[in-house]
Enzyme design. Sequence first.
Site, PDB file in Angstrom:
ATOM      1  N   SER A  67     -14.700  -8.712 -17.302  1.00  0.00           N
ATOM      2  CA  SER A  67     -15.579  -8.743 -16.118  1.00  0.00           C
ATOM      3  C   SER A  67     -14.777  -8.501 -14.832  1.00  0.00           C
ATOM      4  O   SER A  67     -13.571  -8.747 -14.776  1.00  0.00           O
ATOM      5  CB  SER A  67     -16.307 -10.084 -16.038  1.00  0.00           C
ATOM      6  OG  SER A  67     -15.400 -11.076 -15.630  1.00  0.00           O
ATOM      7  N   GLU A 123      -8.850   0.208 -25.008  1.00  0.00           N
ATOM      8  CA  GLU A 123     -10.248   0.092 -24.573  1.00  0.00           C
ATOM      9  C   GLU A 123     -10.352   0.400 -23.081  1.00  0.00           C
ATOM     10  O   GLU A 123     -11.333   0.939 -22.609  1.00  0.00           O
ATOM     11  CB  GLU A 123     -10.789  -1.315 -24.868  1.00  0.00           C
ATOM     12  CG  GLU A 123     -12.256  -1.476 -24.466  1.00  0.00           C
ATOM     13  CD  GLU A 123     -12.879  -2.798 -24.908  1.00  0.00           C
ATOM     14  OE1 GLU A 123     -12.222  -3.565 -25.616  1.00  0.00           O
ATOM     15  OE2 GLU A 123     -14.043  -3.023 -24.541  1.00  0.00           O
ATOM     16  N   GLN A 179     -17.237  -3.212 -32.833  1.00  0.00           N
ATOM     17  CA  GLN A 179     -16.183  -4.146 -32.417  1.00  0.00           C
ATOM     18  C   GLN A 179     -16.681  -5.588 -32.456  1.00  0.00           C
ATOM     19  O   GLN A 179     -17.586  -5.948 -31.702  1.00  0.00           O
ATOM     20  CB  GLN A 179     -15.744  -3.810 -30.984  1.00  0.00           C
ATOM     21  CG  GLN A 179     -14.671  -4.726 -30.426  1.00  0.00           C
ATOM     22  CD  GLN A 179     -14.364  -4.419 -28.964  1.00  0.00           C
ATOM     23  OE1 GLN A 179     -15.224  -3.902 -28.248  1.00  0.00           O
ATOM     24  NE2 GLN A 179     -13.175  -4.726 -28.517  1.00  0.00           N
TER      25      GLN A 179
HETATM   26  C1  LIG Z   1     -23.376  -4.253 -22.629  1.00  0.00           C
HETATM   27  C2  LIG Z   1     -22.239  -5.019 -23.239  1.00  0.00           C
HETATM   28  C3  LIG Z   1     -21.623  -4.534 -24.366  1.00  0.00           C
HETATM   29  C4  LIG Z   1     -20.591  -5.252 -24.975  1.00  0.00           C
HETATM   30  N1  LIG Z   1     -20.060  -4.783 -26.154  1.00  0.00           N
HETATM   31  C5  LIG Z   1     -19.187  -5.539 -26.832  1.00  0.00           C
HETATM   32  C6  LIG Z   1     -18.732  -5.149 -28.145  1.00  0.00           C
HETATM   33  O1  LIG Z   1     -19.109  -4.088 -28.662  1.00  0.00           O
HETATM   34  N2  LIG Z   1     -17.923  -5.975 -28.821  1.00  0.00           N
HETATM   35  C7  LIG Z   1     -17.462  -7.138 -28.292  1.00  0.00           C
HETATM   36  O2  LIG Z   1     -16.695  -7.809 -28.964  1.00  0.00           O
HETATM   37  N3  LIG Z   1     -17.865  -7.542 -27.054  1.00  0.00           N
HETATM   38  C8  LIG Z   1     -18.717  -6.788 -26.322  1.00  0.00           C
HETATM   39  N4  LIG Z   1     -19.157  -7.189 -25.069  1.00  0.00           N
HETATM   40  C9  LIG Z   1     -18.725  -8.496 -24.562  1.00  0.00           C
HETATM   41  C10 LIG Z   1     -17.900  -8.435 -23.284  1.00  0.00           C
HETATM   42  O3  LIG Z   1     -16.581  -8.098 -23.551  1.00  0.00           O
HETATM   43  C11 LIG Z   1     -18.076  -9.811 -22.614  1.00  0.00           C
HETATM   44  O4  LIG Z   1     -19.416  -9.907 -22.159  1.00  0.00           O
HETATM   45  C12 LIG Z   1     -17.142 -10.018 -21.450  1.00  0.00           C
HETATM   46  O5  LIG Z   1     -15.808 -10.126 -21.894  1.00  0.00           O
HETATM   47  C13 LIG Z   1     -17.514 -11.272 -20.614  1.00  0.00           C
HETATM   48  O6  LIG Z   1     -17.628 -12.402 -21.440  1.00  0.00           O
HETATM   49  P1  LIG Z   1     -18.931 -13.353 -21.453  1.00  0.00           P
HETATM   50  O7  LIG Z   1     -20.136 -12.444 -21.529  1.00  0.00           O
HETATM   51  O8  LIG Z   1     -18.743 -14.377 -22.508  1.00  0.00           O
HETATM   52  O9  LIG Z   1     -18.967 -14.035 -20.030  1.00  0.00           O
HETATM   53  P2  LIG Z   1     -18.145 -15.342 -19.586  1.00  0.00           P
HETATM   54  O10 LIG Z   1     -16.721 -15.183 -19.971  1.00  0.00           O
HETATM   55  O11 LIG Z   1     -18.886 -16.553 -20.042  1.00  0.00           O
HETATM   56  O12 LIG Z   1     -18.247 -15.222 -18.010  1.00  0.00           O
HETATM   57  C14 LIG Z   1     -19.379 -15.671 -17.261  1.00  0.00           C
HETATM   58  C15 LIG Z   1     -19.051 -15.464 -15.773  1.00  0.00           C
HETATM   59  O13 LIG Z   1     -17.896 -16.249 -15.422  1.00  0.00           O
HETATM   60  C16 LIG Z   1     -16.881 -15.421 -14.877  1.00  0.00           C
HETATM   61  N5  LIG Z   1     -15.550 -15.867 -15.296  1.00  0.00           N
HETATM   62  C17 LIG Z   1     -15.157 -16.211 -16.557  1.00  0.00           C
HETATM   63  N6  LIG Z   1     -13.848 -16.548 -16.570  1.00  0.00           N
HETATM   64  C18 LIG Z   1     -13.407 -16.422 -15.281  1.00  0.00           C
HETATM   65  C19 LIG Z   1     -12.148 -16.602 -14.651  1.00  0.00           C
HETATM   66  N7  LIG Z   1     -11.078 -16.988 -15.348  1.00  0.00           N
HETATM   67  N8  LIG Z   1     -12.070 -16.378 -13.327  1.00  0.00           N
HETATM   68  C20 LIG Z   1     -13.156 -15.978 -12.595  1.00  0.00           C
HETATM   69  N9  LIG Z   1     -14.376 -15.778 -13.139  1.00  0.00           N
HETATM   70  C21 LIG Z   1     -14.497 -15.984 -14.464  1.00  0.00           C
HETATM   71  C22 LIG Z   1     -17.158 -14.044 -15.447  1.00  0.00           C
HETATM   72  O14 LIG Z   1     -16.613 -13.022 -14.676  1.00  0.00           O
HETATM   73  C23 LIG Z   1     -18.686 -14.025 -15.443  1.00  0.00           C
HETATM   74  O15 LIG Z   1     -19.185 -13.695 -14.161  1.00  0.00           O
HETATM   75  C24 LIG Z   1     -20.157  -6.475 -24.417  1.00  0.00           C
HETATM   76  C25 LIG Z   1     -20.781  -6.962 -23.248  1.00  0.00           C
HETATM   77  C26 LIG Z   1     -21.804  -6.252 -22.664  1.00  0.00           C
HETATM   78  C27 LIG Z   1     -22.463  -6.817 -21.421  1.00  0.00           C
END
Ligand SMILES: Cc1cc2nc3c(=O)[nH]c(=O)nc-3n(C[C@H](O)[C@H](O)[C@H](O)COP(=O)(O)OP(=O)(O)OC[C@H]3O[C@@H](n4cnc5c(N)ncnc54)[C@H](O)[C@@H]3O)c2cc1C
Length: 397
Positions: free
Chosen positions: A382, A244, A126
């Site tokens: 998250s 998902e 993905q």
């Molecule tokens: C082990 C793992 C596997 C994954 N596999 C895939 C995959 O196969 N393909 C893929 O496309 N993606 C994948 N992901 C990505 C996953 O979907 C994202 O990590 C997730 O959506 C969070 O985005 P970010 O990591 O950019 O964090 P950010 O969006 O930068 O968030 C950072 C922090 O801010 C908080 N935050 C952000 N926005 C808000 C809000 N509006 N209100 C309150 N708090 C907020 C978040 O909760 C978090 O604590 C994976 C992630 C992990 C950890």
Amino acid sequence: MNLEYSDEHKAFRDDVCRFLDEKLPEHLTDRGRRGRAPSKAEHEEWHAILHEQGWLAGNWPREFGGAGWDAVQRHIFETETTARGAPRIVPFGVAMLGPVLQKFGSKAQQDHYLPRILDGTDWWCQGYSEPGAGSDLASLRCEAVRDGDHYVVNGQKTWTTLGQYADHIFCLVRTSKEGKPQEGISFLLIDMATPGVEVRPIVLIDGSVEVNEVWFSDVRVPVENLVGEENKGWTYAKYLLTHERTNIAGVGFASAGLAALKRIARAEQDGGRPLAENPHFAARVARVEIDLMAMATTNLRVVSAAAGGQAPGAESSMLKIKGTVIRQEINALAKTAAGPYALPFQSEAVEGTNEEPVGPDYAARVTGQYLNNRKLSIYGGSNEVQRQIIAKTMLGL
Ligand SMILES: Cc1cc2nc3c(=O)[nH]c(=O)nc-3n(C[C@H](O)[C@H](O)[C@H](O)COP(=O)(O)OP(=O)(O)OC[C@H]3O[C@@H](n4cnc5c(N)ncnc54)[C@H](O)[C@@H]3O)c2cc1C
């Protein structure tokens, strides 16, 4: 609302249990009991067994080669298989792309890709997230520019789960910078063997490689690999995410984790008696077990509402939060129970080894699992973002 299974569903559960008794190989459940992630070959072995039974794609209609199960049957199957420690069905092809192609794909895409997902020819990953585009997915920048009968793709994806095994990736790409960010996104199918695609592993804190960066440098993708219409990808992406987030509660995984925790607590000693008899520890285990039972009931309520035609809404956010918190608490208790044996860094336990672990074998992966499962409250949306959804849609805040 009746939360008892109907006679038909009880008979179905008996069928599933019989099938698992006969067909789920012990070496695959043994892997689960030791908390070791399945290898590619192990994933493929289980995939092939399920395909032969016609049970790989419970969520697909029969016309596309699926089992055509209702929501309760899917719940029963997932709960029984995960509770026994079977490898999960890798979701990217079966649970995510399949439903999107069935609803929005061309006939040619359906005829080509769907049978290859079922028989295991293609392994999908993905390509949604990018650095700076996770929770705020619409801000993604990976770009696809039309050049004759190809798109030329440049950019980066990240956190691509099991991308090291995949031969295809479904990607959200930016095809327009006009209007709202959601209006310039398209959904592309990319063969990972195309020149210019590079997979770079990300080594996790427990020593495992489960996620990757995927880089695209002038990658030429035939236009027939566009799903649906150009710039309409956001609609398909959101449809995929509703799939998902099914089974997000992870009742089966939590049940298996709780059973493992109890085994450790019975085996470990505290003051000359099994740790399981320590009142303070037993109370913490009881609390998480009660939480799990309450969540399993809520999960069933949501599942039976879905079976009646109602799509789960904010309930799936509730289940995501509760389910992941419960599994993380079980991991924390297992680490406490294993005590000093949870301390040695046994990276070889990640991929399996013939060497004797330090301490009892159940302790070798306890800390790795605890650390690895910090991810549960991040991926799939998250927990903080799920709380925002509940605040807006359920509490009207
Ligand atoms: C082990 C793992 C596997 C994954 N596999 C895939 C995959 O196969 N393909 C893929 O496309 N993606 C994948 N992901 C990505 C996953 O979907 C994202 O990590 C997730 O959506 C969070 O985005 P970010 O990591 O950019 O964090 P950010 O969006 O930068 O968030 C950072 C922090 O801010 C908080 N935050 C952000 N926005 C808000 C809000 N509006 N209100 C309150 N708090 C907020 C978040 O909760 C978090 O604590 C994976 C992630 C992990 C950890």
